[in-house]
Design a protein around this motif. Structure first.
Motif, PDB file in Angstrom:
ATOM      1  N   ALA A 111      -4.950  11.139   6.592  1.00 38.26           N
ATOM      2  CA  ALA A 111      -5.789  10.780   5.598  1.00 38.26           C
ATOM      3  C   ALA A 111      -4.883  10.591   4.236  1.00 38.26           C
ATOM      4  CB  ALA A 111      -6.768  12.101   5.437  1.00 38.26           C
ATOM      5  N   HIS A 112      -4.135  11.417   3.837  1.00 38.04           N
ATOM      6  CA  HIS A 112      -3.490  11.353   2.720  1.00 38.04           C
ATOM      7  C   HIS A 112      -2.662  10.035   2.793  1.00 38.04           C
ATOM      8  CE1 HIS A 112      -0.650  12.054  -0.595  1.00 38.04           C
ATOM      9  NE2 HIS A 112       0.294  11.955   0.217  1.00 38.04           N
ATOM     10  N   LYS A 113      -1.905   9.878   3.764  1.00 35.97           N
ATOM     11  CA  LYS A 113      -1.040   8.448   3.649  1.00 35.97           C
ATOM     12  C   LYS A 113      -1.842   7.298   3.580  1.00 35.97           C
ATOM     13  CE  LYS A 113       2.838  10.603   3.443  1.00 35.97           C
ATOM     14  NZ  LYS A 113       3.607  10.545   2.111  1.00 35.97           N
ATOM     15  N   ALA A 114      -2.941   7.265   4.202  1.00 31.24           N
ATOM     16  CA  ALA A 114      -3.926   6.277   4.135  1.00 31.24           C
ATOM     17  C   ALA A 114      -4.205   6.089   2.758  1.00 31.24           C
ATOM     18  CB  ALA A 114      -4.833   6.286   5.012  1.00 31.24           C
ATOM     19  N   ALA A 115      -4.841   6.982   2.139  1.00 35.42           N
ATOM     20  CA  ALA A 115      -5.356   6.888   0.680  1.00 35.42           C
ATOM     21  C   ALA A 115      -4.275   6.370  -0.310  1.00 35.42           C
ATOM     22  CB  ALA A 115      -5.622   8.385   0.426  1.00 35.42           C
ATOM     23  N   PHE A 116      -2.865   7.218   0.076  1.00 29.10           N
ATOM     24  CA  PHE A 116      -1.808   6.878  -0.934  1.00 29.10           C
ATOM     25  C   PHE A 116      -1.526   5.261  -0.705  1.00 29.10           C
ATOM     26  CE2 PHE A 116       2.656   7.013  -2.123  1.00 29.10           C
ATOM     27  CZ  PHE A 116       2.472   7.117  -3.308  1.00 29.10           C
ATOM     28  N   ALA A 117      -1.355   4.773   0.595  1.00 29.99           N
ATOM     29  CA  ALA A 117      -1.187   3.489   0.686  1.00 29.99           C
ATOM     30  C   ALA A 117      -2.259   2.549  -0.018  1.00 29.99           C
ATOM     31  CB  ALA A 117      -0.926   2.980   2.198  1.00 29.99           C
ATOM     32  N   ALA A 118      -3.571   2.964   0.043  1.00 28.48           N
ATOM     33  CA  ALA A 118      -4.492   2.119  -0.563  1.00 28.48           C
ATOM     34  C   ALA A 118      -4.372   2.045  -2.024  1.00 28.48           C
ATOM     35  CB  ALA A 118      -5.922   2.689  -0.134  1.00 28.48           C
ATOM     36  N   ARG A 119      -3.770   3.345  -2.502  1.00 30.44           N
ATOM     37  CA  ARG A 119      -3.643   3.270  -3.924  1.00 30.44           C
ATOM     38  C   ARG A 119      -2.443   2.673  -4.401  1.00 30.44           C
ATOM     39  NH1 ARG A 119      -4.428   7.986  -7.165  1.00 30.44           N
ATOM     40  NH2 ARG A 119      -6.546   7.208  -6.554  1.00 30.44           N
ATOM     41  N   ILE A 120      -1.541   2.536  -3.519  1.00 31.37           N
ATOM     42  CA  ILE A 120      -0.409   1.612  -3.885  1.00 31.37           C
ATOM     43  C   ILE A 120      -0.747   0.361  -3.810  1.00 31.37           C
ATOM     44  CG2 ILE A 120       2.094   0.958  -2.932  1.00 31.37           C
ATOM     45  CD1 ILE A 120       2.289   3.561  -4.205  1.00 31.37           C
ATOM     46  N   GLY A 121      -1.545  -0.119  -3.005  1.00 28.64           N
ATOM     47  CA  GLY A 121      -1.981  -1.636  -2.909  1.00 28.64           C
ATOM     48  C   GLY A 121      -2.927  -2.008  -3.940  1.00 28.64           C
ATOM     49  N   ASP A 122      -3.603  -1.005  -4.587  1.00 29.23           N
ATOM     50  CA  ASP A 122      -4.533  -1.206  -5.911  1.00 29.23           C
ATOM     51  C   ASP A 122      -3.308  -1.552  -6.906  1.00 29.23           C
ATOM     52  OD1 ASP A 122      -6.925  -1.269  -4.040  1.00 29.23           O
ATOM     53  OD2 ASP A 122      -7.395   0.907  -4.878  1.00 29.23           O
ATOM     54  N   ASP A 131      -3.478  -9.188  -4.461  1.00 31.95           N
ATOM     55  CA  ASP A 131      -2.940  -8.351  -3.195  1.00 31.95           C
ATOM     56  C   ASP A 131      -1.686  -8.938  -2.730  1.00 31.95           C
ATOM     57  OD1 ASP A 131      -4.891  -6.679  -3.245  1.00 31.95           O
ATOM     58  OD2 ASP A 131      -6.160  -8.039  -1.923  1.00 31.95           O
ATOM     59  N   ASP A 132      -0.726  -8.042  -2.352  1.00 31.99           N
ATOM     60  CA  ASP A 132       0.580  -8.256  -1.652  1.00 31.99           C
ATOM     61  C   ASP A 132       0.967  -7.255  -0.734  1.00 31.99           C
ATOM     62  OD1 ASP A 132       3.274  -9.013  -1.000  1.00 31.99           O
ATOM     63  OD2 ASP A 132       3.390  -9.950  -2.988  1.00 31.99           O
ATOM     64  N   PRO A 133       0.426  -7.414   0.369  1.00 25.62           N
ATOM     65  CA  PRO A 133       0.759  -6.376   1.511  1.00 25.62           C
ATOM     66  C   PRO A 133       2.166  -6.083   1.618  1.00 25.62           C
ATOM     67  CG  PRO A 133      -0.995  -7.850   2.329  1.00 25.62           C
ATOM     68  CD  PRO A 133      -0.369  -8.432   1.083  1.00 25.62           C
ATOM     69  N   LEU A 134       3.223  -7.034   1.686  1.00 26.68           N
ATOM     70  CA  LEU A 134       4.334  -6.733   1.866  1.00 26.68           C
ATOM     71  C   LEU A 134       5.220  -6.046   0.607  1.00 26.68           C
ATOM     72  CD1 LEU A 134       7.262  -7.108   3.516  1.00 26.68           C
ATOM     73  CD2 LEU A 134       7.503  -9.285   2.209  1.00 26.68           C
ATOM     74  N   LEU A 135       4.737  -6.412  -0.536  1.00 25.90           N
ATOM     75  CA  LEU A 135       5.264  -5.750  -1.674  1.00 25.90           C
ATOM     76  C   LEU A 135       4.727  -4.093  -1.585  1.00 25.90           C
ATOM     77  CD1 LEU A 135       6.964  -5.368  -4.286  1.00 25.90           C
ATOM     78  CD2 LEU A 135       4.673  -6.621  -5.662  1.00 25.90           C
ATOM     79  N   THR A 136       3.371  -4.291  -1.355  1.00 27.04           N
ATOM     80  CA  THR A 136       2.935  -2.828  -1.287  1.00 27.04           C
ATOM     81  C   THR A 136       3.917  -1.841  -0.258  1.00 27.04           C
ATOM     82  OG1 THR A 136       0.730  -3.420  -1.623  1.00 27.04           O
ATOM     83  CG2 THR A 136       0.811  -1.462  -0.388  1.00 27.04           C
ATOM     84  N   GLU A 137       4.152  -2.506   0.893  1.00 24.72           N
ATOM     85  CA  GLU A 137       4.925  -1.705   1.772  1.00 24.72           C
ATOM     86  C   GLU A 137       6.081  -1.311   1.271  1.00 24.72           C
ATOM     87  OE1 GLU A 137       4.771  -0.022   4.963  1.00 24.72           O
ATOM     88  OE2 GLU A 137       2.702  -0.422   4.426  1.00 24.72           O
ATOM     89  N   GLN A 138       6.954  -2.476   0.577  1.00 23.75           N
ATOM     90  CA  GLN A 138       8.161  -2.223  -0.091  1.00 23.75           C
ATOM     91  C   GLN A 138       8.212  -1.105  -1.195  1.00 23.75           C
ATOM     92  OE1 GLN A 138       8.453  -5.913  -1.166  1.00 23.75           O
ATOM     93  NE2 GLN A 138      10.044  -6.541   0.623  1.00 23.75           N
ATOM     94  N   ILE A 139       6.874  -0.912  -1.980  1.00 24.25           N
ATOM     95  CA  ILE A 139       6.734  -0.018  -3.099  1.00 24.25           C
ATOM     96  C   ILE A 139       6.613   1.425  -2.231  1.00 24.25           C
ATOM     97  CG2 ILE A 139       5.553   0.854  -4.932  1.00 24.25           C
ATOM     98  CD1 ILE A 139       7.376  -1.594  -5.353  1.00 24.25           C
ATOM     99  N   ILE A 140       5.894   1.552  -1.310  1.00 30.54           N
ATOM    100  CA  ILE A 140       5.594   2.482  -0.563  1.00 30.54           C
ATOM    101  C   ILE A 140       7.135   3.248  -0.033  1.00 30.54           C
ATOM    102  CG2 ILE A 140       4.823   3.777   1.687  1.00 30.54           C
ATOM    103  CD1 ILE A 140       2.360   1.654   1.208  1.00 30.54           C
ATOM    104  N   VAL A 141       8.013   2.383   0.663  1.00 32.77           N
ATOM    105  CA  VAL A 141       9.057   2.745   1.105  1.00 32.77           C
ATOM    106  C   VAL A 141      10.018   3.322  -0.120  1.00 32.77           C
ATOM    107  CG1 VAL A 141      11.253   2.107   2.147  1.00 32.77           C
ATOM    108  CG2 VAL A 141       9.090   1.405   3.350  1.00 32.77           C
ATOM    109  N   LEU A 142       9.955   2.538  -1.128  1.00 34.69           N
ATOM    110  CA  LEU A 142      10.810   2.912  -2.279  1.00 34.69           C
ATOM    111  C   LEU A 142      10.406   4.238  -2.835  1.00 34.69           C
ATOM    112  CD1 LEU A 142      11.457  -0.215  -4.021  1.00 34.69           C
ATOM    113  CD2 LEU A 142      13.059   0.890  -3.444  1.00 34.69           C
ATOM    114  N   PHE A 143       9.196   4.584  -2.950  1.00 32.60           N
ATOM    115  CA  PHE A 143       8.593   5.836  -3.555  1.00 32.60           C
ATOM    116  C   PHE A 143       8.974   6.726  -2.771  1.00 32.60           C
ATOM    117  CE2 PHE A 143       5.369   8.875  -4.281  1.00 32.60           C
ATOM    118  CZ  PHE A 143       4.920   8.772  -5.681  1.00 32.60           C
ATOM    119  N   GLU A 144       8.618   6.644  -1.226  1.00 32.93           N
ATOM    120  CA  GLU A 144       8.844   7.911  -0.442  1.00 32.93           C
ATOM    121  C   GLU A 144      10.260   8.171  -0.319  1.00 32.93           C
ATOM    122  OE1 GLU A 144       6.602   9.544   1.287  1.00 32.93           O
ATOM    123  OE2 GLU A 144       4.917   8.508   1.607  1.00 32.93           O
ATOM    124  N   GLY A 145      11.203   7.112  -0.280  1.00 31.80           N
ATOM    125  CA  GLY A 145      12.579   7.554  -0.153  1.00 31.80           C
ATOM    126  C   GLY A 145      13.048   8.154  -1.493  1.00 31.80           C
TER     127      GLY A 145
END
Length: 174
Positions: A111-122, A131-145
């Motif tokens: 639930a947290h990771k889904a909400a956080f991914a949606a937040r990053i997408g926004d 919207d840019d799903p690829l950039l969203t994923e890249q930002i998630i990976v950078l943030f988590e890393g």
């Protein structure tokens, strides 16, 4: 309500410092200054208590990351690690310790990771205007890393991730 809050606050500190597995019920009851009977009455089980802790942390974290740009997102991470500590993501640590075999914890993490991914997408959409799903994923990976690298590299890891994210955002705008 006050008793539950005292319990979740004490439990979060212990789970964050020692981990889920190494934090025993005796340590929890002592830290929360309550009997084991009271603890079980308010939490149900250790797994349910961890799910409660993760739910409260989720609310606090999402509030802190309610920002309008990718740069501000990394500022929020830097602030989080400065005030909460740089021990990596409690959600991922709990999931790793339990191997996904504890439904209450797995559900809280998902639930947290889904909400956080949606937040990053926004945030990405606000920052680049679409919207840019690829950039969203890249930002998630950078943030988590960066959150995990801050454990041993300090906030320099967050700064490095911010620079990489800024380059990705700039490229996405063109």
């Amino acid at each position: 309500m006050e008793l539950t809050r005292r319990l979740t606050d004490a439990a979060e500190k212990l789970f964050d410092r020692y981990g889920y597995t190494a934090t025993g019920m005796d340590r929890l009851t002592k830290a929360a200054d309550m009997s084991s009977r009271t603890l079980y009455k308010h939490a149900g089980s250790k797994a349910q208590l961890m799910a409660m802790v993760l739910s409260e942390r989720d609310k606090r974290f999402l509030c802190r990351t309610d920002v309008k740009s990718v740069e501000a997102l990394f500022d929020a991470l830097k602030d989080w690690t400065a005030t909460e500590g740089a021990r990596g993501c409690l959600f991922l640590r709990a999931l790793g310790e339990t191997g996904g075999d504890t439904p209450e914890i797995t559900a809280a993490v998902e639930a947290h990771k889904a909400a956080f991914a949606a937040r990053i997408g926004d945030i990405v959409a606000m920052d680049i205007g679409r919207d840019d799903p690829l950039l969203t994923e890249q930002i998630i990976v950078l943030f988590e890393g960066a959150a995990h690298a801050a454990i041993y590299r300090g906030n320099g890891a967050v700064d490095a991730a911010r620079v990489a994210a800024a380059a990705l955002v700039k490229a996405a705008r063109t």
